[in-house]
Design a protein around this motif. Structure first.
Motif, PDB file in Angstrom:
ATOM      1  N   SER A 182      -9.302  47.447  23.117  1.00  0.00           N
ATOM      2  CA  SER A 182      -9.414  46.154  22.444  1.00  0.00           C
ATOM      3  C   SER A 182      -9.070  46.329  20.976  1.00  0.00           C
ATOM      4  O   SER A 182      -9.111  47.446  20.434  1.00  0.00           O
ATOM      5  N   ARG A 183      -8.752  45.237  20.306  1.00  0.00           N
ATOM      6  CA  ARG A 183      -8.462  45.314  18.876  1.00  0.00           C
ATOM      7  C   ARG A 183      -9.668  45.817  18.099  1.00  0.00           C
ATOM      8  O   ARG A 183      -9.538  46.597  17.156  1.00  0.00           O
ATOM      9  N   ASP A 184     -10.857  45.374  18.477  1.00  0.00           N
ATOM     10  CA  ASP A 184     -12.067  45.815  17.789  1.00  0.00           C
ATOM     11  C   ASP A 184     -12.258  47.316  17.932  1.00  0.00           C
ATOM     12  O   ASP A 184     -12.641  47.999  16.971  1.00  0.00           O
ATOM     13  N   ARG A 185     -11.991  47.844  19.127  1.00  0.00           N
ATOM     14  CA  ARG A 185     -12.140  49.286  19.350  1.00  0.00           C
ATOM     15  C   ARG A 185     -11.132  50.056  18.511  1.00  0.00           C
ATOM     16  O   ARG A 185     -11.446  51.107  17.937  1.00  0.00           O
ATOM     17  N   LEU A 186      -9.926  49.553  18.437  1.00  0.00           N
ATOM     18  CA  LEU A 186      -8.901  50.219  17.632  1.00  0.00           C
ATOM     19  C   LEU A 186      -9.274  50.178  16.156  1.00  0.00           C
ATOM     20  O   LEU A 186      -9.089  51.161  15.435  1.00  0.00           O
ATOM     21  N   LEU A 187      -9.816  49.057  15.681  1.00  0.00           N
ATOM     22  CA  LEU A 187     -10.243  48.957  14.289  1.00  0.00           C
ATOM     23  C   LEU A 187     -11.328  49.978  13.982  1.00  0.00           C
ATOM     24  O   LEU A 187     -11.355  50.572  12.896  1.00  0.00           O
ATOM     25  N   ASP A 188     -12.243  50.195  14.929  1.00  0.00           N
ATOM     26  CA  ASP A 188     -13.313  51.174  14.724  1.00  0.00           C
ATOM     27  C   ASP A 188     -12.751  52.573  14.522  1.00  0.00           C
ATOM     28  O   ASP A 188     -13.341  53.397  13.811  1.00  0.00           O
ATOM     29  N   ASN A 189     -11.615  52.851  15.145  1.00  0.00           N
ATOM     30  CA  ASN A 189     -11.003  54.175  15.011  1.00  0.00           C
ATOM     31  C   ASN A 189     -10.057  54.271  13.822  1.00  0.00           C
ATOM     32  O   ASN A 189      -9.796  55.368  13.323  1.00  0.00           O
TER      33      ASN A 189
END
Length: 229
Positions: free
Chosen positions: A175-182
């Motif tokens: 998800s975009r949120d997961r990618l942002l977290d990384n």
């Protein structure tokens, strides 16, 4: 100014406020880091070449030369982690700094403890071993190199982390949120379209190496995944 020689890592502080630089330096030294301070923007690049640091704290507004210009030149020859220090909260300036190759930013006023915590997190992440290999893609985290179809990709630190995250689990939808977290070490307020922008740039660079091939798949309403051989 320098801290103890026996340290975990060497930090270059590029900051024109002496009291602030000294305060940050005290916290760095207390945490076991050695450090060096330059106050004039024109001295930053020569300082990096003379004694390559493990991380740079780089103020945006400096006498002699601004931080974005310094960041741009540093990225022409070095992948050293760069954390921008800024009192300018305009989102364009923040994103511009990251697109030029900065790894993170911290807004003034800030807590020196926060700075040290960010430094520890960035250096810890930078030293995590990762070797993703396939017939078409090879990622070596130790050397910060990504090779696609035999060609070395010219990626910003953010693009490299994005590709590394996707390549760590080929076929998995992120998800975009997961990618942002990384992508970012802090919990900054950015829109999910930030990921779309980085994906677009990454796709363009992959396309330059292998025209007609797009290993990044968009999953409508969900996010992205990487499909490689």
């Amino acid at each position: 100014m320098e801290g103890a020689v026996d340290s975990l890592a060497h930090i270059l502080v590029v900051e024109d406020e002496p009291k602030l630089a000294a305060l940050v330096g005290d916290y760095l030294q207390a945490s076991g880091y050695s450090w060096h301070w330059v106050a004039d923007g024109r001295d930053a690049v020569p300082a990096v070449k003379a004694q390559p640091p493990d991380l740079i704290l780089l103020d945006l507004m400096l006498p002699g030369r601004d931080g974005l210009d310094i960041c741009r030149e540093l990225r022409s020859f070095s992948d050293v982690p760069i954390v921008m220090l800024t009192a300018r909260v305009d989102e364009i300036d923040r994103l511009l700094g990251l697109e030029l190759g900065a790894d993170d930013y911290i807004c003034k006023p800030f807590s020196p403890r926060e700075v040290v915590a960010r430094i520890k997190a960035i250096l810890r992440r930078a030293r995590l071993p990762l070797d993703v290999s396939s017939t078409t893609l090879n990622i070596d985290d130790a050397t910060h190199r990504a090779v696609f179809h035999g060609a070395l990709l010219d990626l910003t630190p953010v693009e490299f982390r994005l590709l590394k995250t996707l390549a760590a689990a080929p076929g998995r939808v992120f998800s975009r949120d997961r990618l942002l977290d990384n992508l970012y070490l802090d919990h900054r307020v950015v829109t999910d379209r930030t990921v779309d922008s980085h994906i677009k740039n990454l796709r363009r660079k992959l396309e330059q190496v292998a025209p007609g091939q797009d290993p990044i798949r968009s999953i409508y309403g969900v996010g992205y995944k990487l499909e490689i051989d």
